[in-house]
Design a protein around this motif. Structure first.
Motif: not given
Lengths: 405, 57
Positions: A213-221, A266-269, A275
């Protein structure tokens, strides 16, 4: 027209055409070929070899070149992999207790081929594939079928994959050149007075499910799971067992094993150009093993051409109820192993690497190259070093679609 | 974090689309995961097992 409008408009235009996986709806289609030359070098040391009953050298060196190619033509994608692991193992030399050389050499050759088709209307990708690997005491043939679907707004992805591996543990495939007829299961030299196993096959069935799920511009879970069933000869026939009455046997494990692993990611930029890729994984099986992994990979972007790649991983495992150290198994037990891979252990991994894009990320030629080092430490004293180098070549262009008559 | 139902425009995806943000690991990471899967009892949940192989040494 102010600068902000021009910048936003330019970015919007560039992202529309620059994304490699974008599906073409126009008269043109994307043709992309990516080749990766990879070399892995692995050094291992330890003193709990299962070949010698849980005590003995685990010194091992693996020289591992491989070639990967991805080719995308419109909605069709192909992936081909070919590699070899040349293995120099001191413990393998102890199967027959004859010091034939500094350590015995073995080679594992492997290959995989997959085909994917993108179905534009449903935003679905279907993948089929075959794989195979051969070494002197093991042959494995794999088939897999995969499916993934992206939501209409490209914010969610669902995936499922079924893998089936049919393995043969008989020895002799590399004795007289490549692909000789396999002969027999290999037991420790002093225990070859009987056949310890009737079966020489091992079958594995893995069902993998994933959701991102792409959460917002900078986060994917993401959440991923694997359900695995293995049947057949699950023990290693040349692993020794030293019983508590000074007799010896070969490793004996159940002929079926069920495994379940679940991973949260959880990936976050971050705004600093760093990252973080964080994951937590749980594992359980019916051998009694419980495992927990905490994993972080970090990418520190020093600019458009350089990225530093530190990583850290911690794993803790409650061992199998079938495990006991050398000399502690009772001969009356049904199942027994002294393989420390299945024991109660903690492991630490630290990694550091870098990636470089030498040519301003053009669409042709050397795309990037990377170097990574991992140090692996296990609580029973096993230590390992992994060095991986990778050269990626990319050729990307748009070609005109053929008109359908 | 914004609501999970928010849709991102193409120009808002520059960070999400960065290759380092992919859920799948690089080939080097996959090899290390393969090593860990052999030297430990667990399997990797999101990793793809590319081929068989004993790994028992």
């Amino acid at each position: 027209m102010n600068k902000r409008t021009v910048l936003v408009g330019s970015l919007a235009f560039s992202f529309l055409v620059a994304k490699a996986q974008e599906r073409e709806k126009s008269e043109f289609k994307l043709k992309e070929t990516e080749v990766e030359l990879l070399y892995n070098h692995y050094l291992q040391s330890g003193d709990n070899s299962a070949v010698t009953g849980g005590e003995g050298t685990e010194r091992l060196t693996v020289y591992g070149p491989s070639f990967n190619m991805n080719k995308t033509v419109g909605k069709n994608s192909y992936h081909f992999q070919l590699g070899a692991d040349i293995i120099s193992s001191a413990s393998t030399d102890n199967i027959d207790n004859i010091q034939s050389s500094a350590s015995r050499l073995d080679a594992r050759s492997y290959s995989a081929l997959t085909y994917s088709r993108y179905l534009e209307k449903s935003k679905t990708t279907v993948t089929i594939g075959l794989s195979g690997s051969i070494e002197s005491d093991y042959a494995s043939f794999g088939k897999f079928l995969g499916w993934s679907k992206t939501s209409k707004n490209d914010m969610r992805t669902y995936s499922a994959e079924l893998q089936v591996f049919n393995d043969d543990l008989r020895w002799g495939r590399l004795d007289d050149g490549f692909l000789s007829e396999p002969q027999f299961l290999i037991y420790p030299v002093e225990l070859r007075f009987q056949e310890w196993y009737d079966d020489y096959k091992r079958d594995s069935y893995n069902l993998s499910l994933g959701f991102t799920q792409v959460v917002d511009q900078r986060n994917t879970i993401g959440i991923f799971s694997v359900l695995s069933l293995q049947r057949g000869l699950l023990a290693t026939p040349f692993h020794r067992i030293f019983f508590n009455d000074d007799t010896r046997g070969v490793e004996h494990l159940p002929d079926e094993r069920q495994k379940l692993a679940v991973s949260l990611r959880w990936n976050t930029f971050t705004k600093g150009g760093i990252i973080f890729k964080n994951s937590i994984r749980g594992y359980t099986d019916d051998f009694g093993i419980l495992g927990l992994t905490l994993d972080n990979e970090t990418a520190i972007k020093l600019g458009p051409k350089w990225t530093i790649l530190p990583s850290a991983r911690f794993y803790t495992q409650k061992g199998s109820r079938f495990f006991a150290p050398k000399g502690e198994h009772d001969p009356g037990e049904s199942y027994y192993t002294s393989d420390y891979d299945l024991s109660t252990i903690n492991t630490w991994t630290f990694g550091l690497g870098w990636k470089h894009w030498p040519a301003n990320r053009k669409n042709r030629g050397l795309h990037n190259f990377s170097f990574r080092y991992f140090y692996y430490s296990r609580s029973n004293g096993l230590r390992a070093h992994t060095i991986s180098t990778s050269f990626n070549f990319l050729k990307k262009r748009r070609v005109k679609r053929k008109n359908k008559k | 974090m914004e609501s999970c139902s928010t849709t991102l425009k193409p120009y808002e995806r520059q960070y999400i689309n960065d290759p380092e943000m992919l859920m799948a690991g690089s080939s080097a990471v996959k090899f290390h995961q393969y090593v860990c899967a052999i030297r430990e009892g667990a399997v990797v949940a999101e990793g793809k097992k590319g081929s068989g192989g004993c790994g028992c040494n």
